[in-house]
Write a protein that holds these residues in place. Structure first.
Motif, short mmCIF file in Angstrom:
data_model
loop_
_atom_site.label_atom_id
_atom_site.label_comp_id
_atom_site.label_asym_id
_atom_site.label_seq_id
_atom_site.Cartn_x
_atom_site.Cartn_y
_atom_site.Cartn_z
N VAL A 146 0.84 -1.20 0.00
CA VAL A 146 0.00 0.00 0.00
C VAL A 146 0.87 1.24 0.00
CG1 VAL A 146 -1.73 1.28 1.31
CG2 VAL A 146 -1.84 -1.20 1.20
N ARG A 147 1.95 1.17 0.78
CA ARG A 147 2.89 2.29 0.82
C ARG A 147 4.26 1.77 1.24
NH1 ARG A 147 3.25 4.15 6.44
NH2 ARG A 147 1.67 3.03 7.62
N THR A 148 5.28 2.56 0.98
CA THR A 148 6.64 2.24 1.38
C THR A 148 7.19 3.46 2.10
OG1 THR A 148 6.90 0.83 -0.55
CG2 THR A 148 8.91 1.53 0.56
N ASP A 149 7.69 3.23 3.31
CA ASP A 149 8.21 4.33 4.11
C ASP A 149 9.59 3.94 4.61
OD1 ASP A 149 8.29 6.73 5.48
OD2 ASP A 149 7.28 5.91 7.25
N LYS A 150 10.61 4.64 4.16
CA LYS A 150 11.99 4.35 4.54
C LYS A 150 12.35 2.89 4.25
CE LYS A 150 12.03 7.92 8.05
NZ LYS A 150 12.15 8.25 9.46
N ASN A 151 12.06 2.45 3.04
CA ASN A 151 12.34 1.10 2.55
C ASN A 151 11.60 0.01 3.32
OD1 ASN A 151 14.00 1.98 0.50
ND2 ASN A 151 15.82 1.97 1.79
N VAL A 152 10.56 0.35 4.04
CA VAL A 152 9.72 -0.63 4.72
C VAL A 152 8.38 -0.66 3.99
CG1 VAL A 152 8.58 -1.24 6.88
CG2 VAL A 152 10.85 -0.20 6.93
N GLN A 153 8.01 -1.85 3.54
CA GLN A 153 6.77 -2.00 2.79
C GLN A 153 5.63 -2.31 3.75
OE1 GLN A 153 7.71 -5.16 0.09
NE2 GLN A 153 8.57 -3.76 -1.43
N TYR A 154 4.52 -1.62 3.53
CA TYR A 154 3.32 -1.84 4.33
C TYR A 154 2.23 -2.42 3.44
CZ TYR A 154 5.54 1.03 7.93
OH TYR A 154 6.39 1.52 8.87
N PHE A 155 1.57 -3.48 3.96
CA PHE A 155 0.52 -4.15 3.21
C PHE A 155 -0.80 -3.95 3.93
CE2 PHE A 155 3.18 -6.19 0.15
CZ PHE A 155 4.41 -6.29 0.79
N ASP A 156 -1.86 -3.71 3.15
CA ASP A 156 -3.17 -3.48 3.75
C ASP A 156 -3.74 -4.78 4.30
OD1 ASP A 156 -5.20 -3.23 0.70
OD2 ASP A 156 -3.84 -4.78 1.40
N GLU A 157 -4.92 -4.68 4.91
CA GLU A 157 -5.52 -5.85 5.57
C GLU A 157 -5.80 -6.99 4.59
OE1 GLU A 157 -8.70 -5.32 8.38
OE2 GLU A 157 -8.04 -3.28 8.76
N THR A 158 -6.24 -6.65 3.40
CA THR A 158 -6.56 -7.68 2.41
C THR A 158 -5.31 -8.48 2.06
OG1 THR A 158 -8.22 -6.20 1.50
CG2 THR A 158 -7.64 -8.10 0.19
N ALA A 159 -4.22 -7.77 1.78
CA ALA A 159 -2.97 -8.45 1.43
C ALA A 159 -2.43 -9.22 2.63
CB ALA A 159 -1.95 -7.44 0.94
N SER A 160 -2.48 -8.60 3.80
CA SER A 160 -1.98 -9.27 5.01
C SER A 160 -2.77 -10.55 5.28
CB SER A 160 -2.09 -8.34 6.22
OG SER A 160 -1.33 -7.19 6.03
N ASP A 161 -4.09 -10.48 5.15
CA ASP A 161 -4.93 -11.66 5.37
C ASP A 161 -4.62 -12.75 4.36
OD1 ASP A 161 -7.91 -9.79 6.36
OD2 ASP A 161 -6.13 -10.39 7.50
N ALA A 162 -4.40 -12.38 3.11
CA ALA A 162 -4.06 -13.37 2.09
C ALA A 162 -2.74 -14.06 2.42
CB ALA A 162 -3.99 -12.72 0.72
N ILE A 163 -1.77 -13.28 2.86
CA ILE A 163 -0.46 -13.85 3.21
C ILE A 163 -0.60 -14.75 4.43
CG2 ILE A 163 1.86 -13.28 4.04
CD1 ILE A 163 1.61 -10.68 2.32
N LEU A 164 -1.32 -14.28 5.44
CA LEU A 164 -1.50 -15.08 6.65
C LEU A 164 -2.22 -16.40 6.35
CD1 LEU A 164 -2.46 -12.28 9.20
CD2 LEU A 164 -0.34 -13.60 9.15
#
Length: 177
Positions: A31-49
């Motif tokens: 969803v966004r990248t802040d200081k080379n750290v990638q953040y994933f939204d709930e949908t993506a996080s749930d899919a990965i989990l």
């Protein structure tokens, strides 16, 4: 809430490199990248989990459970892709509105510029017209200007024969009488 890969790896108790490989393989965008750290939204996080929970729980399962797991993972990916497409469609719509606003601004500025040019042209025409009217009412204007310039440059002779200095005020005094 958005999650990072290290947070997901800690939650699943697996190596974060496995998650990075899965993200790359499935082409999941953050969803966004802040200081080379990638953040994933709930949908993506749930899919990965779900993917890694299903994989860790399906080692001793039969074929029907693995089919269900793969269907669930596919559905999660489809949902993820749909949410990404929806977000991108919203961005496109917003950019389209911005372009339309900019085009309206450009059109208004062009119209104002055209009006300004027309006003300047009309001012020039009016000025020239007034100059022509002025010379029609005062036909001796050019000769007066010429005489004045001659008077200011040289001395003049008075009717009595005296030499006097020239100038605008002297000329006015002589022609007033």
């Amino acid at each position: 809430m958005d999650k990072t890969v290290p947070e997901l790896a800690e939650e699943l108790d697996i190596n974060k490199l496995r998650i990075y490989r899965y993200i790359k393989k499935q082409n999941i965008k953050p969803v966004r990248t802040d200081k080379n750290v990638q953040y994933f939204d709930e949908t993506a996080s749930d899919a990965i989990l779900r993917r890694f929970k299903d994989v860790s729980g399906s080692h001793g399962s039969n074929d029907t459970e693995s089919d269900t797991t793969s269907d669930t993972a596919e559905n999660a990916l489809i949902e993820l892709k749909d949410s990404i497409i929806s977000r991108q469609d919203k961005e496109i719509e917003q950019l389209y509105r911005q372009v339309e606003n900019l085009q309206r601004t450009i059109d208004q500025q062009n119209k104002q510029f055209d009006q300004q040019q027309q006003l300047e042209l009309e001012s020039i025409r009016t000025f020239k017209k007034n100059m022509m009217i002025d010379t029609e009412y005062h036909p001796d204007t050019e000769s007066d200007i010429h005489d004045t310039s001659n008077d200011t440059k040289s001395d003049t002779n008075d009717t009595r024969g005296d030499t006097k200095k020239g100038g605008l005020f002297a000329w006015l005094r002589r022609h007033r009488d």
